[in-house]
Design an enzyme around this catalytic site. Structure first.
Site, PDB file in Angstrom:
ATOM      1  N   LEU A 154      19.726  -1.854  12.511  1.00 28.47           N
ATOM      2  CA  LEU A 154      18.321  -2.147  12.182  1.00 28.47           C
ATOM      3  C   LEU A 154      17.393  -1.041  12.706  1.00 28.47           C
ATOM      4  O   LEU A 154      17.351  -0.785  13.911  1.00 28.47           O
ATOM      5  CB  LEU A 154      17.912  -3.501  12.780  1.00 28.47           C
ATOM      6  CG  LEU A 154      16.446  -3.898  12.573  1.00 28.47           C
ATOM      7  CD1 LEU A 154      16.152  -4.224  11.122  1.00 28.47           C
ATOM      8  CD2 LEU A 154      16.060  -5.050  13.484  1.00 28.47           C
ATOM      9  N   SER A 178       0.841  -1.211   0.000  1.00 29.56           N
ATOM     10  CA  SER A 178       0.000   0.000   0.000  1.00 29.56           C
ATOM     11  C   SER A 178       0.871   1.253   0.000  1.00 29.56           C
ATOM     12  O   SER A 178       0.498   2.265  -0.607  1.00 29.56           O
ATOM     13  CB  SER A 178      -0.980  -0.010   1.179  1.00 29.56           C
ATOM     14  OG  SER A 178      -0.304   0.129   2.399  1.00 29.56           O
ATOM     15  N   HIS A 212       9.085   2.858   8.920  1.00 27.46           N
ATOM     16  CA  HIS A 212       8.910   1.929  10.035  1.00 27.46           C
ATOM     17  C   HIS A 212       7.680   2.361  10.836  1.00 27.46           C
ATOM     18  O   HIS A 212       7.527   3.548  11.131  1.00 27.46           O
ATOM     19  CB  HIS A 212      10.166   1.935  10.909  1.00 27.46           C
ATOM     20  CG  HIS A 212      10.086   0.961  12.038  1.00 27.46           C
ATOM     21  ND1 HIS A 212      10.229  -0.401  11.850  1.00 27.46           N
ATOM     22  CD2 HIS A 212       9.837   1.144  13.346  1.00 27.46           C
ATOM     23  CE1 HIS A 212      10.074  -1.013  13.015  1.00 27.46           C
ATOM     24  NE2 HIS A 212       9.836  -0.102  13.936  1.00 27.46           N
TER      25      HIS A 212
HETATM   26  C1  GAR Z   1       4.079  -0.849   6.735  1.00 26.54           C
HETATM   27  O1  GAR Z   1       3.323  -0.648   7.895  1.00 26.54           O
HETATM   28  C2  GAR Z   1       5.532  -0.543   6.994  1.00 26.54           C
HETATM   29  O2  GAR Z   1       5.735   0.509   7.892  1.00 26.54           O
HETATM   30  C3  GAR Z   1       5.989  -1.842   7.579  1.00 26.54           C
HETATM   31  O3  GAR Z   1       5.365  -2.835   6.814  1.00 26.54           O
HETATM   32  C4  GAR Z   1       4.116  -2.329   6.352  1.00 26.54           C
HETATM   33  C5  GAR Z   1       4.037  -2.540   4.865  1.00 26.54           C
HETATM   34  O4  GAR Z   1       2.751  -2.256   4.384  1.00 26.54           O
HETATM   35  N1  GAR Z   1       7.424  -1.979   7.551  1.00 26.54           N
HETATM   36  C6  GAR Z   1       8.143  -2.526   8.517  1.00 26.54           C
HETATM   37  O5  GAR Z   1       7.661  -3.005   9.513  1.00 26.54           O
HETATM   38  C7  GAR Z   1       9.625  -2.535   8.260  1.00 26.54           C
HETATM   39  N2  GAR Z   1      10.347  -2.768   9.476  1.00 26.54           N
HETATM   40  P1  GAR Z   1       2.474  -2.104   2.838  1.00 26.54           P
HETATM   41  O6  GAR Z   1       3.067  -3.346   2.167  1.00 26.54           O
HETATM   42  O7  GAR Z   1       0.990  -2.065   2.726  1.00 26.54           O
HETATM   43  O8  GAR Z   1       3.141  -0.855   2.368  1.00 26.54           O
END
Ligand code: GAR
Length: 210
Positions: A144, A13, A109
């Site tokens: 990280l 998204s 993040h």
């Molecule tokens: C998002 O909430 C992003 O912040 C998180 O994964 C999700 C991806 O959503 N990322 C992490 O946790 C990285 N450490 P999306 O695929 O719908 O963009």
């Protein structure tokens, strides 16, 4: 116009908001390729619809993290990107890989870093009794979720919130802050210099907030 490569692992998204902002001209850039480490990531469908390369590099086909990251780097470099955007790319990166894109790679993040690096950020914020949560866009360094923050979006935590309520509120703010930062980078308003974020010619002491 800047050349962008986006790395994903899932729904994409955030990728979608970046694609939309490239199409509308809000971002002075074009996504040249989307690379997923998971073959079934829905973000690959979004990439095809937009009309860029949609590439799967399945980490399970590699015998080591180093071998995967080397192939990932080779694949990214075929597109000579100005910017590499991690958008829900759920992989720990080798220091060599990170070094190759230092100052050219950003991540989002779902927490107000330095709070809650790693996984399960919303659950941890709720358990701690926090009154607010949010998301952080930062330059990627070998630590990280520890690279210098650029922009944070904050949302309230409401008394009856469950993990899913908070997740929905946070991802909505992600969709606002991530395209903004990608846009700034593409306009050359944002750089990393000796570990500091420089925005519009000034060193950021603390992240910008929304
Ligand atoms: C998002 O909430 C992003 O912040 C998180 O994964 C999700 C991806 O959503 N990322 C992490 O946790 C990285 N450490 P999306 O695929 O719908 O963009």
């Amino acid at each position: 116009m800047k050349r962008i490569v986006v790395l994903i692992s899932g729904g994409g998204s955030n990728l979608q908001t970046i694609l939309d902002n490239c199409l509308s001209g809000e971002i002075n850039g074009r996504v040249e390729a989307v690379i997923s480490n998971r073959p079934d990531a829905y973000g690959l469908v979004r990439a095809k619809r937009y009309g860029c390369e949609a590439i799967t590099l399945d980490h399970k086909q590699f015998t080591s993290r180093e071998a995967f990251d080397e192939q990932l780097q080779a694949t990214i470099d075929e597109f000579s990107p100005d910017l590499v955007v991690l958008a829900g790319f759920m992989r720990i990166l080798t220091p060599e890989f990170v070094q190759a894109y230092l100052g050219k790679m950003i991540n989002i993040h779902p927490s107000l870093l330095p709070k809650y690096p790693g996984l399960h950020t919303h659950k941890r914020a709720l358990e701690a009794g926090d009154k607010e949560a949010g998301a952080t866009v930062h330059f990627v360094t070998p630590e990280l979720d520890g690279g210098p923050p650029i922009l944070q979006g904050k949302v309230p935590i409401l008394p009856k919130d469950e993990e899913l309520d908070l997740a929905k509120r946070v991802i909505a703010i992600e969709h606002v802050i991530y395209p903004k930062v990608v846009g700034w980078f593409c306009e050359e308003r944002l750089t990393l210099a000796e570990g500091d974020v420089i925005f519009a010619g000034k060193t950021l002491q603390i992240p910008l907030t929304l």
